[in-house]
Design a protein around this motif. Structure first.
Motif, PDB file in Angstrom:
ATOM      1  N   TYR A 113      48.142  45.482  45.148  1.00  0.00           N
ATOM      2  CA  TYR A 113      47.338  45.890  43.435  1.00  0.00           C
ATOM      3  C   TYR A 113      46.387  45.150  44.150  1.00  0.00           C
ATOM      4  O   TYR A 113      45.148  45.884  44.038  1.00  0.00           O
ATOM      5  N   ALA A 114      45.821  44.386  45.641  1.00  0.00           N
ATOM      6  CA  ALA A 114      44.638  43.798  46.000  1.00  0.00           C
ATOM      7  C   ALA A 114      44.002  45.078  46.627  1.00  0.00           C
ATOM      8  O   ALA A 114      42.312  45.175  46.938  1.00  0.00           O
ATOM      9  N   PHE A 115      45.171  46.349  47.190  1.00  0.00           N
ATOM     10  CA  PHE A 115      44.121  47.353  47.670  1.00  0.00           C
ATOM     11  C   PHE A 115      43.775  48.261  46.995  1.00  0.00           C
ATOM     12  O   PHE A 115      43.481  48.622  46.842  1.00  0.00           O
ATOM     13  N   GLY A 116      44.185  48.257  46.026  1.00  0.00           N
ATOM     14  CA  GLY A 116      43.658  48.854  44.407  1.00  0.00           C
ATOM     15  C   GLY A 116      41.897  48.735  44.135  1.00  0.00           C
ATOM     16  O   GLY A 116      41.657  49.544  44.124  1.00  0.00           O
ATOM     17  N   VAL A 117      41.669  46.864  44.257  1.00  0.00           N
ATOM     18  CA  VAL A 117      40.769  46.642  44.205  1.00  0.00           C
ATOM     19  C   VAL A 117      40.028  46.661  45.083  1.00  0.00           C
ATOM     20  O   VAL A 117      38.561  47.089  44.710  1.00  0.00           O
ATOM     21  N   VAL A 118      40.236  47.198  46.578  1.00  0.00           N
ATOM     22  CA  VAL A 118      39.594  47.240  47.880  1.00  0.00           C
ATOM     23  C   VAL A 118      39.084  48.610  47.710  1.00  0.00           C
ATOM     24  O   VAL A 118      37.445  49.052  47.591  1.00  0.00           O
ATOM     25  N   MET A 119      40.005  49.843  46.500  1.00  0.00           N
ATOM     26  CA  MET A 119      39.931  51.355  46.384  1.00  0.00           C
ATOM     27  C   MET A 119      38.630  51.693  45.401  1.00  0.00           C
ATOM     28  O   MET A 119      37.548  51.938  45.789  1.00  0.00           O
ATOM     29  N   LEU A 120      38.225  50.754  44.909  1.00  0.00           N
ATOM     30  CA  LEU A 120      37.280  50.654  43.582  1.00  0.00           C
ATOM     31  C   LEU A 120      36.197  50.058  44.302  1.00  0.00           C
ATOM     32  O   LEU A 120      35.123  50.473  43.892  1.00  0.00           O
ATOM     33  N   GLU A 121      36.091  49.446  45.604  1.00  0.00           N
ATOM     34  CA  GLU A 121      35.110  48.257  45.502  1.00  0.00           C
ATOM     35  C   GLU A 121      34.556  49.448  46.535  1.00  0.00           C
ATOM     36  O   GLU A 121      32.818  50.066  46.737  1.00  0.00           O
ATOM     37  N   ALA A 122      34.899  50.505  46.776  1.00  0.00           N
ATOM     38  CA  ALA A 122      34.221  51.216  48.301  1.00  0.00           C
ATOM     39  C   ALA A 122      34.443  52.791  47.521  1.00  0.00           C
ATOM     40  O   ALA A 122      32.874  53.107  47.711  1.00  0.00           O
ATOM     41  N   LEU A 123      34.526  52.504  46.303  1.00  0.00           N
ATOM     42  CA  LEU A 123      34.452  54.117  45.122  1.00  0.00           C
ATOM     43  C   LEU A 123      32.733  53.733  44.746  1.00  0.00           C
ATOM     44  O   LEU A 123      31.769  54.230  44.034  1.00  0.00           O
ATOM     45  N   CYS A 124      33.006  52.466  44.028  1.00  0.00           N
ATOM     46  CA  CYS A 124      31.767  51.613  43.437  1.00  0.00           C
ATOM     47  C   CYS A 124      30.728  51.468  43.495  1.00  0.00           C
ATOM     48  O   CYS A 124      29.413  50.941  43.348  1.00  0.00           O
ATOM     49  N   ARG A 125      31.042  50.201  45.005  1.00  0.00           N
ATOM     50  CA  ARG A 125      29.948  49.838  45.919  1.00  0.00           C
ATOM     51  C   ARG A 125      29.479  48.569  44.625  1.00  0.00           C
ATOM     52  O   ARG A 125      27.907  48.262  44.924  1.00  0.00           O
ATOM     53  N   ARG A 126      31.134  48.494  44.402  1.00  0.00           N
ATOM     54  CA  ARG A 126      30.681  46.718  43.542  1.00  0.00           C
ATOM     55  C   ARG A 126      31.585  46.065  44.121  1.00  0.00           C
ATOM     56  O   ARG A 126      33.004  46.324  44.496  1.00  0.00           O
ATOM     57  N   PRO A 127      31.267  44.976  44.578  1.00  0.00           N
ATOM     58  CA  PRO A 127      32.515  43.656  44.343  1.00  0.00           C
ATOM     59  C   PRO A 127      32.952  43.639  43.579  1.00  0.00           C
ATOM     60  O   PRO A 127      33.355  43.647  42.391  1.00  0.00           O
ATOM     61  N   ALA A 128      34.212  42.864  43.985  1.00  0.00           N
ATOM     62  CA  ALA A 128      35.544  42.433  43.004  1.00  0.00           C
ATOM     63  C   ALA A 128      34.742  42.034  41.805  1.00  0.00           C
ATOM     64  O   ALA A 128      35.703  42.095  40.493  1.00  0.00           O
ATOM     65  N   VAL A 129      34.539  40.727  41.995  1.00  0.00           N
ATOM     66  CA  VAL A 129      33.909  40.166  41.275  1.00  0.00           C
ATOM     67  C   VAL A 129      32.570  39.903  40.870  1.00  0.00           C
ATOM     68  O   VAL A 129      32.267  39.807  42.413  1.00  0.00           O
ATOM     69  N   ASP A 130      31.792  40.594  39.976  1.00  0.00           N
ATOM     70  CA  ASP A 130      30.643  40.873  40.070  1.00  0.00           C
ATOM     71  C   ASP A 130      29.499  39.134  38.797  1.00  0.00           C
ATOM     72  O   ASP A 130      29.818  39.909  37.308  1.00  0.00           O
ATOM     73  N   LEU A 131      29.449  38.247  39.622  1.00  0.00           N
ATOM     74  CA  LEU A 131      29.112  37.755  37.826  1.00  0.00           C
ATOM     75  C   LEU A 131      27.629  37.544  37.107  1.00  0.00           C
ATOM     76  O   LEU A 131      26.946  37.009  36.155  1.00  0.00           O
ATOM     77  N   SER A 132      26.800  38.314  38.339  1.00  0.00           N
ATOM     78  CA  SER A 132      25.544  39.093  37.836  1.00  0.00           C
ATOM     79  C   SER A 132      25.697  40.215  36.876  1.00  0.00           C
ATOM     80  O   SER A 132      24.546  40.156  36.283  1.00  0.00           O
ATOM     81  N   ALA A 133      26.323  40.519  36.779  1.00  0.00           N
ATOM     82  CA  ALA A 133      27.390  42.092  35.520  1.00  0.00           C
ATOM     83  C   ALA A 133      27.483  42.153  34.463  1.00  0.00           C
ATOM     84  O   ALA A 133      27.741  40.625  33.795  1.00  0.00           O
ATOM     85  N   ASP A 134      27.493  43.159  33.071  1.00  0.00           N
ATOM     86  CA  ASP A 134      27.479  42.283  32.005  1.00  0.00           C
ATOM     87  C   ASP A 134      29.215  42.341  32.103  1.00  0.00           C
ATOM     88  O   ASP A 134      29.969  42.294  32.830  1.00  0.00           O
TER      89      ASP A 134
END
Length: 327
Positions: free
Chosen positions: A233-254
């Motif tokens: 599961y955590a690795f899936g989050v890392v994959m998304l980070e690589a694709l989106c260039r966004r952190p796992a949790v972005d407190l500044s985002a909507d």
């Protein structure tokens, strides 16, 4: 397996833990010499655990560039993690795991000495901003980093004919993926790791919840049953980070984009996956490549652990398709 117990952990000594491995025990004087007595001028990292210094140490008669992590001696939790790190990295050695060269455990000192990774962490390249902003990594490099990390986790989860032990990392995240000169990725920070049962599909370790918010397996959070699929599961989050260039949790985002894994689920449901791509990659990723990558990430992030692939499946799947994905 039975509920986790810390009984006996404090009786372990680093010397005993490392005896079966190849890690060397350094004196405090050797470490002080390598860091110019822990001068701030050679600090390359810092966190709640303490500071990381860059230096040179003599290993097997050669001067070797190293990273030296000096842990906070007042932390009881830090002491347990220090012992676990030595045990795990003395037991597990692999091309895609960071190498522990040695340690120092003199009174009031907990110090770990690693191979120096000159390109920092994956998180550095994805999320650093301001004066530390780095050139965006090309898609091919991001994919290769993910493949390396997948292979390292596969080794931890399955062992080999000469290393039958298995382990669960428990803190997979982009800041724990280090990069060497060749952009090979190496899994690091094993302080929360646990040895796991052989049956990686169904067996579990009952334990208190540990990890980093945004990467923690939701099923593990509910049941306290830690499995290798929690790493998946955590690795899936890392994959998304690589694709989106966004952190796992972005407190500044909507609110919709606050938690990366939840945002992906919404985008897939609403048929707007292309919106999550890092704008720097829009001209690099072909539609079929994006579809395949997102499919794997989404499988890793399934809310039911039994529906997630093993790292063995993911590693083989990616290995076979790498050349086509990169075209």
């Amino acid at each position: 397996m039975s509920e986790e117990s810390n009984a006996g952990e404090d009786d372990k000594s680093p010397s005993t833990l490392a005896a079966a491995g190849t890690s060397r025990r350094f004196t405090l004087a050797e470490v002080q010499l390598a860091t110019d007595n822990f001068t701030d001028g050679v600090v390359i990292g810092q966190g709640g655990f303490g500071k990381v210094y860059k230096g040179f140490m003599v290993v097997d008669g050669k001067s070797v560039e190293v990273a030296i992590k000096r842990l906070n001696p007042r932390s009881r939790q830090g002491a347990r993690e220090f012992l676990t790190e030595i045990e795990m990295l003395s037991r597990f050695r692999h091309r895609y795991l960071v190498s522990l060269i040695g340690y120092c455990d003199e009174p009031d000192e907990m110090i770990l000495v690693y191979d120096y990774m000159p390109r920092g962490t994956l998180a550095d390249h994805l999320h650093k901003s301001g004066k530390n902003l780095r050139e965006p990594l090309p898609w091919s490099r991001r994919l290769w980093i993910c493949i390396c990390a997948a292979r390292g986790l596969d080794y931890l989860h399955t062992g080999t004919s000469v290393q039958p032990d298995r382990a669960i990392h428990r803190d997979v995240k982009s800041s724990n993926i280090l990069l060497d000169d060749n952009w090979d990725a190496k899994i690091s920070d094993f302080g929360l790791s646990r040895l796991g049962p052989e049956d990686q599909a169904y067996s579990h370790v009952s334990t208190e919840i540990k990890g980093t918010f945004g990467y923690v397996d939701p099923e593990y959070s509910l049941t306290r049953r830690l499995t290798r699929k929690s790493d998946v599961y955590a690795f899936g989050v890392v994959m998304l980070e690589a694709l989106c260039r966004r952190p796992a949790v972005d407190l500044s985002a909507d609110e919709e984009q606050l938690v990366l894994a939840g945002w992906l689920e919404d985008c897939i449901t609403e048929g707007r996956v292309e919106q999550i791509i890092d704008p720097n990659l829009r001209e690099e990723i072909k539609p079929e490549c994006l579809t395949e990558f997102v499919q794997i990430a989404n499988q890793c992030l399934h809310y039911r652990s039994k529906k997630r692939p093993t790292m063995s499946v993911s590693s083989l799947h990616w290995h076979c398709k790498t050349e086509r994905i990169l075209q």
